[in-house]
Write a protein that holds these residues in place. Structure first.
Motif, PDB file in Angstrom:
ATOM      1  N   ASP A 171      -5.432   5.808   6.788  1.00  0.00           N
ATOM      2  CA  ASP A 171      -4.142   5.835   6.434  1.00  0.00           C
ATOM      3  C   ASP A 171      -3.803   7.669   6.309  1.00  0.00           C
TER       4      ASP A 171
ATOM      5  N   PHE B  81      -5.115   1.199  16.973  1.00  0.00           N
ATOM      6  CA  PHE B  81      -5.971   0.862  15.659  1.00  0.00           C
ATOM      7  C   PHE B  81      -7.397   0.701  16.232  1.00  0.00           C
TER       8      PHE B  81
ATOM      9  N   SER C 127       0.834  -1.246   0.112  1.00  0.00           N
ATOM     10  CA  SER C 127      -0.019  -0.005   0.035  1.00  0.00           C
ATOM     11  C   SER C 127       0.773   1.246  -0.077  1.00  0.00           C
TER      12      SER C 127
ATOM     13  N   PRO D 160      -3.815  -4.512  12.609  1.00  0.00           N
ATOM     14  CA  PRO D 160      -4.907  -3.326  12.197  1.00  0.00           C
ATOM     15  C   PRO D 160      -6.469  -3.675  11.881  1.00  0.00           C
TER      16      PRO D 160
ATOM     17  N   ARG E  30      -9.110  -2.387  13.978  1.00  0.00           N
ATOM     18  CA  ARG E  30     -10.097  -1.386  13.259  1.00  0.00           C
ATOM     19  C   ARG E  30     -11.382  -2.061  13.430  1.00  0.00           C
TER      20      ARG E  30
ATOM     21  N   CYS F 145      -3.432   7.017  10.013  1.00  0.00           N
ATOM     22  CA  CYS F 145      -2.585   6.233  10.513  1.00  0.00           C
ATOM     23  C   CYS F 145      -1.027   6.706  10.158  1.00  0.00           C
TER      24      CYS F 145
ATOM     25  N   HIS G 230     -10.628  -0.435   5.277  1.00  0.00           N
ATOM     26  CA  HIS G 230      -9.470  -0.434   6.329  1.00  0.00           C
ATOM     27  C   HIS G 230      -8.350   0.290   5.810  1.00  0.00           C
ATOM     28  N   ASN G 231      -7.960   0.466   4.547  1.00  0.00           N
ATOM     29  CA  ASN G 231      -7.114   1.441   4.194  1.00  0.00           C
ATOM     30  C   ASN G 231      -7.463   2.370   3.195  1.00  0.00           C
TER      31      ASN G 231
ATOM     32  N   TYR H  86      -5.571  -4.953   1.766  1.00  0.00           N
ATOM     33  CA  TYR H  86      -4.875  -3.730   1.896  1.00  0.00           C
ATOM     34  C   TYR H  86      -4.393  -3.242   0.472  1.00  0.00           C
TER      35      TYR H  86
ATOM     36  N   ASP I 281       4.956  -1.201  13.970  1.00  0.00           N
ATOM     37  CA  ASP I 281       3.543  -1.009  13.374  1.00  0.00           C
ATOM     38  C   ASP I 281       2.523  -2.101  13.539  1.00  0.00           C
ATOM     39  N   ARG I 282       2.796  -3.431  13.500  1.00  0.00           N
ATOM     40  CA  ARG I 282       1.679  -4.270  13.634  1.00  0.00           C
ATOM     41  C   ARG I 282       2.209  -5.035  15.002  1.00  0.00           C
TER      42      ARG I 282
ATOM     43  N   TRP J 261       0.825   3.391   2.086  1.00  0.00           N
ATOM     44  CA  TRP J 261       1.218   3.578   3.620  1.00  0.00           C
ATOM     45  C   TRP J 261       2.500   2.932   3.880  1.00  0.00           C
ATOM     46  N   ARG J 262       2.638   1.619   3.337  1.00  0.00           N
ATOM     47  CA  ARG J 262       3.728   0.577   3.473  1.00  0.00           C
ATOM     48  C   ARG J 262       4.995   1.301   2.910  1.00  0.00           C
TER      49      ARG J 262
HETATM   50  O1  GYE Z   1      -2.987   0.823   7.380  1.00  0.00           O
HETATM   51  C1  GYE Z   1      -2.005  -0.460   5.447  1.00  0.00           C
HETATM   52  C2  GYE Z   1      -1.198  -1.453   5.497  1.00  0.00           C
HETATM   53  O2  GYE Z   1      -0.199  -2.143   9.187  1.00  0.00           O
HETATM   54  C3  GYE Z   1      -0.966   0.067   9.800  1.00  0.00           C
HETATM   55  O3  GYE Z   1      -1.181  -2.029   6.538  1.00  0.00           O
HETATM   56  C4  GYE Z   1      -0.775  -0.853   8.582  1.00  0.00           C
HETATM   57  C5  GYE Z   1      -1.432  -1.217   7.594  1.00  0.00           C
HETATM   58  C6  GYE Z   1      -1.923  -0.104   6.892  1.00  0.00           C
HETATM   59  O4  GYE Z   1      -0.957  -2.186   4.321  1.00  0.00           O
HETATM   60  O5  GYE Z   1      -2.351   0.464   4.468  1.00  0.00           O
END
Ligand code: GYE
Length: 609
Positions: free
Chosen positions: A543, A425, A330, A460, A464, A563, A514-515, A488, A406-407, A332-333
């Protein structure tokens, strides 16, 4: 009041008049719930000791004498003095919430010890009371050694947030150990003397008790006094706090008065350190810092005390870090990856990062390679939250510390990793549903929601969903009609909506993605089907990527809960702190916002991902 004014005036005059003292740049107001509980006294001492190392700050204390109305007035008075930052340890978190959010509109606020509602403050620092209860429970399970065992629990009243959470943690452990029985006694004011009286009055009923667990060391001392000269003198006693100094838990352990204590850090030192970061506008200040608690017994007290005095050691050469990353799924990543790489360079960290392409097996393999390569630190952003124990035990056996970024993972064993750095989250999910509730009203029928979930089993995703559903459950007019994973990714989001349209006439009022990537995919699918995203169906996602903020401006997306992916600096700071011998908090939670049509335009230029 007069005293504080005179005090402040004396300070300011004193400094202006002297050439030797550096000028006071910042005045920090400290509103204490009270200055009589031992815990608060330790907090005050820590604040003072740490502040003494920084001549550019002055502290002004006010004491609410455990009265919330007084505390509100105290804070107003501090504001009147023109303080630059407020540190508050609230008497009653609920009653103090409005004034704290008001102050936060003007100056930074650090909240200690009791979490206030919402997120209207700069930073929260405190212990994890549920973990403290859990750690006490584990200590008791060890003492019981599998035999039938009976516990007398001395807890605070229902108004004591800390006590309630500690009991919850304790009960969680006992639920798995039915051979342990508990008898609970409430000690309303949680003092040593009240505990002594209560335990003395229980005399006849103590014969069966194996261990007394008191929610603080002072009550533990009171319990000891009640039984020390009688037939129950040999009973085990566990307390909480673990402070140094007279009658502190550490001394009680040394003297054999109590058998174990769970440390409950005040966060005073950290509060001053973070105050400076905040006032000097250092980037990467988190939203919450949850401190770690330790189980102290006679067996480890020496090494614990040594660790308290240890001066940080200077690092010789770069730290070697192996990072098992999720992938590049993503926007975000991708931002998260660059933040980590850039921070590694800034902090002189030699980083080896692997892309697991969202496959947990690849991450486990990478961790094993990092162990073979004898990395200094291993960092994991776990694709999913389960199945980590075996490999984490291998890392532990090899003596390599593991940080989670992150996770998170779900494990009963918090000792398998040192700290978690990431977002809240659950709060993200709550914020998304709060927006829905405030902006999509159920006219004729309940509002129908399609949930685009992230990777199944990822923290997440789990959290979430949980946060969103918790707010949704308070209101009967909203319902989730389908929850499907889009992994995602943009393709995943598009696929879920296309499939839904294949089998259903469009009957969805809200999409909760969720994203952002999945929301963007959903938007494409909707547009191809002639449905107007943002109009015919409201869309909320998580995100805060540039593309998503742009989609808000274009009217296709309605709300984005941020996020923060920029975990690099906090992570690398934690890595270097750890390698120089400092203790890391249990959890470091990042700061986040919510974007809607009202602020998207203003936000867009500053978005770098
Ligand atoms: O929201 C999503 C990504 O772990 C917070 O992972 C992350 C999530 C994020 O792929 O876009």
């Amino acid at each position: 009041m007069l005293a504080a004014l005179v005090f402040l005036a004396a300070l300011l005059v004193g400094c202006a008049a002297s050439d030797t003292l550096p000028p006071v740049t910042y005045v920090i107001g400290i509103s204490q719930a009270n200055m009589r509980e031992p815990w608060r006294l330790v907090l005050t001492r820590e604040l003072q000791e740490e502040a003494a190392k920084h001549p550019e700050i002055r502290l002004v204390f006010v004491d609410a004498t455990q009265d919330s109305d007084k505390q509100i007035k105290d804070i107003e008075r501090l504001l009147g003095y023109g303080i630059d930052l407020l540190i508050v340890s609230p008497c009653d978190a609920k009653q103090l919430t409005p004034i704290i959010s008001e102050v936060y509109q003007d100056i930074p606020v650090i909240v200690l010890d009791r979490v206030v509602e919402g997120y209207d403050y700069t930073l929260f620092i405190g212990p994890d009371n549920e973990s403290i209860g859990k750690q006490a429970g584990e200590a008791i399970v060890n003492m019981a050694g599998g035999q039938a065992f009976s516990v007398l629990e001395l807890r605070g009243g229902a108004n004591s947030q800390a006590s309630v959470s500690r009991s919850r943690g304790l009960e969680g452990v006992f639920a798995r150990h039915p051979h342990i029985r508990t008898q609970v006694v409430v000690v309303e004011n949680e003092t040593r003397d009240a505990a002594e009286d209560i335990v003395a009055s229980l005399d006849g009923q103590l014969a069966d008790v194996d261990v007394i667990f008191a929610h603080n060391d002072y009550m533990a001392l009171g319990a000891h006094r009640a039984i020390r000269n009688g037939p129950n003198a040999a009973k085990k006693i566990i307390g909480v706090d673990g402070f140094a100094g007279q009658d502190g838990g550490l001394e009680l352990i040394r003297k054999g008065v109590i058998d174990e204590t769970i440390t409950s850090p005040t966060g005073g030192r950290e509060a001053i350190q973070f105050s400076l970061d905040i006032l000097k506008r250092v980037s990467g200040v988190p939203k919450q810092v949850i401190l770690r608690s330790h189980n102290i017994t006679e067996a480890n007290i020496e090494s614990y005390e040594r660790s308290l005095d240890k001066a940080p050691r200077a690092l010789t050469g770069p730290v070697r870090v192996g990072y098992a990353q999720v992938g590049t799924e993503s926007g975000w990543r991708i931002a998260n990856n660059s933040s980590i790489r850039e921070a590694a360079i800034d902090f002189n960290v030699e980083l080896t990062m692997i892309d697991a392409n969202q496959v947990q097996g690849k991450q486990i393999e990478a961790v094993r390679t990092f162990i073979e390569q004898e990395m200094d630190v291993i960092v994991i952003s776990p694709v999913i939250d389960s199945g980590w124990e075996p490999v984490l035990r291998e890392a532990k056996r090899a003596g390599i510390p593991v940080l989670l970024s992150d996770r998170n993972i779900s494990t009963g064993d918090d000792d398998l990793f040192l700290t978690y750095i990431g977002a809240d989250f659950i709060e993200e999910g709550r914020r998304a549903m709060r927006w829905v509730e405030a902006n999509v009203s159920p006219d004729k029928h309940p509002v129908r929601i399609l949930e685009l979930m992230g990777t199944i089993g990822a923290t997440p995703t789990i959290e979430r969903k949980a946060g969103f559903e918790a707010v949704l459950a308070e209101n009967g007019s909203y319902s989730i009609v389908e929850s499907i994973s889009g992994d995602y990714t943009i393709e995943g989001g598009r696929r879920v909506v296309e499939n839904y349209l294949r089998w259903n006439a469009w009957d969805i009022d809200v999409i909760f993605a969720h994203n952002d990537d999945m929301a963007l995919g959903a938007i494409q699918a909707l547009e191809s089907a002639g449905i107007r995203p943002g109009e015919d169906v409201k869309i909320v996602s998580v995100d805060g990527t540039k593309r998503a903020i742009k989609a808000i401006i274009d009217g296709k997306l309605n709300c984005v809960v941020e996020c923060n992916p920029f975990l690099g600096p906090q992570l690398m700071k934690a890595v270097t702190d750890l390698m120089s011998g400092k203790e890391l908090p249990l959890r470091i939670i990042t700061d986040e916002k919510v974007f809607t049509r009202e602020n998207a335009e203003e936000e867009l230029p500053g978005r770098s991902y």
